[in-house]
Design an enzyme around this catalytic site. Sequence first.
Site, PDB file in Angstrom:
ATOM      1  N   ASP A 293       0.861  -0.942   0.163  1.00 32.74           N
ATOM      2  CA  ASP A 293       0.169   0.070  -0.195  1.00 32.74           C
ATOM      3  C   ASP A 293       0.932   1.087  -0.052  1.00 32.74           C
ATOM      4  O   ASP A 293       2.219   1.097   0.239  1.00 32.74           O
ATOM      5  CB  ASP A 293      -1.005  -0.068   1.387  1.00 32.74           C
ATOM      6  CG  ASP A 293      -2.354   0.940   1.057  1.00 32.74           C
ATOM      7  OD1 ASP A 293      -2.150   1.897   0.306  1.00 32.74           O
ATOM      8  OD2 ASP A 293      -3.155   0.494   1.706  1.00 32.74           O
ATOM      9  N   GLN A 414      -5.108   3.936   1.388  1.00 33.00           N
ATOM     10  CA  GLN A 414      -6.218   3.071   1.064  1.00 33.00           C
ATOM     11  C   GLN A 414      -5.958   2.346  -0.292  1.00 33.00           C
ATOM     12  O   GLN A 414      -6.815   2.129  -1.097  1.00 33.00           O
ATOM     13  CB  GLN A 414      -7.500   3.649   1.331  1.00 33.00           C
ATOM     14  CG  GLN A 414      -7.723   4.334   2.714  1.00 33.00           C
ATOM     15  CD  GLN A 414      -8.422   3.544   3.679  1.00 33.00           C
ATOM     16  OE1 GLN A 414      -8.682   2.417   3.378  1.00 33.00           O
ATOM     17  NE2 GLN A 414      -8.691   4.229   4.744  1.00 33.00           N
ATOM     18  N   HIS A 415      -4.585   2.165  -0.768  1.00 32.89           N
ATOM     19  CA  HIS A 415      -4.505   1.525  -2.040  1.00 32.89           C
ATOM     20  C   HIS A 415      -3.875   0.128  -1.782  1.00 32.89           C
ATOM     21  O   HIS A 415      -2.903  -0.397  -2.723  1.00 32.89           O
ATOM     22  CB  HIS A 415      -3.521   2.544  -2.802  1.00 32.89           C
ATOM     23  CG  HIS A 415      -3.934   3.876  -2.826  1.00 32.89           C
ATOM     24  ND1 HIS A 415      -2.984   4.840  -3.483  1.00 32.89           N
ATOM     25  CD2 HIS A 415      -5.093   4.097  -3.005  1.00 32.89           C
ATOM     26  CE1 HIS A 415      -3.479   5.988  -3.690  1.00 32.89           C
ATOM     27  NE2 HIS A 415      -5.063   5.641  -3.401  1.00 32.89           N
ATOM     28  N   LEU A 416      -4.220  -0.670  -0.845  1.00 30.09           N
ATOM     29  CA  LEU A 416      -3.879  -2.055  -0.797  1.00 30.09           C
ATOM     30  C   LEU A 416      -3.772  -2.847  -2.204  1.00 30.09           C
ATOM     31  O   LEU A 416      -5.013  -2.625  -2.795  1.00 30.09           O
ATOM     32  CB  LEU A 416      -4.580  -2.945   0.133  1.00 30.09           C
ATOM     33  CG  LEU A 416      -4.000  -4.059   0.423  1.00 30.09           C
ATOM     34  CD1 LEU A 416      -2.755  -4.011   1.284  1.00 30.09           C
ATOM     35  CD2 LEU A 416      -5.013  -4.723   1.763  1.00 30.09           C
TER      36      LEU A 416
END
Length: 478
Positions: A293, A414-416
């Site tokens: 992330d 919040q870019h997993l």
Amino acid sequence: MSAGWHSDVLIVGAGSAGCVLAERLSRDPACHVTVLEQGPGLSDSLIARLTKNGAVLPVGLGSPVVRHYPTSLTSHPHRPVRVVRGAVVGGSGAVNGGYFCRAVPEDFTRWQLPGWDWSDVLEHFRAIETDLDFNGPLHGRGGPIRVQRCREISENTELFVHGAVEAGYSWIADLNGPPVPQGIGPIPLNIVDGVRHGPGWGCLQPSLHRANLTLLTVTTVLRVRLNANRAVGVQAVSPEGPIAPTADRIVLSAGAIGSAHLLMLSGIGDENALRKAGVPVEVRLPVGQHCADHPEWVLSTSWGTDVDRPVLEVALHTADDLEIRPYTGGFVSMIGDHRRGHPDWPHIGVVLMQPRARGHLTLASDDPRVLPHIEHRYDSEPADVAALRQGAELVREHWSSKTQLGEPMWSTSQHLCGTAPMGNDGDACAVLDHQCRVRGVENLWVVDGSVMPTIPSRGPHATIAMLAHRAAEFVSAG
């Protein structure tokens, strides 16, 4: 429709990737496509308002269009937060801030996968968009997702831009144009005139009139059904009760968390973790073992909140893989909670776009209702922490004269992604081959942010939509 009907292609998840994929595959009238989505559809007036309003992120605890997953950002000390994912037709692309920057060519060079060079993916980036600002060989003009940059920026953003220019950073008019090592420019947004234009509204919704395309909403898939290492169908629960549809080809597009969770519930994953959770092992693969992330440090400002604005209007990219973001509002305003008594300040975010740290996503139980265990492990690589600290010092150096800055705090973009990455033969991290097929399982693909071997140097939404458009060719070929 019976509880056990058959399709040519069954897509699990109507997020950004699933919507693009379903639209592409159902163009062939001989291919019957079924999409199963856990969240609601877009026909409800409340859901339509929440997903179209580009000035608000409908991601609060009471939102009907998201799901929250607990995670830990760091281990020393333990910093618990919630990861938010869209649970609605359109997925996270229906509830996010509209950031639609593409990955850069160097990102695909890092992948080192056949069929995924920049020359292979550019046409798919162009195909998914209609860029309202730029034309030419790098941009699309007939795609379903409308892209535009802010023509007027807020007062806070203007102060940030002045600070960047005074620091010697150049203005980049098109962040989706030819790659430039560093500079500041307006964010390409899939928000036009305040309206969010994601793949749900742009791709899937206009295609639902097709006789060969079926969408079932509020339907939860529990696991993939395997027969001798061949995917044959899924077990799911719809509003009418249990269903067990079958298909010639099954595609998991449930997002980086959802797709990995389903693989593990189906017996595909790390042997020790599966046995610990009580799941029979079908195929041993490193699902969830090397995810990533974008770690972020945020510094509060004394700027006032700008309401009814995109969350992010510009971004600064540095030569050392940092993205500096001047948010137009604080979190309270972003989620539309303007009740009295909630202190709220805009922040400047310092984001490391090529982190070394890798997180883990593991199965916590064989019960599909129990959320998986997630650890981001942002503090596992000292070089990452040093880079974020350097970025915070850069912010203080160039913007402390324009706003009062607070101390940096850990956060996440919040870019997993990368929970089921593609890879070449012999790659110990690979869950999929270079055409998104699950290794060791016939007729099963994963197409969403799970598949990225490394995290892109920009926010992933545009790249996820692109890769779904690209992967449609692989699924279609079987």
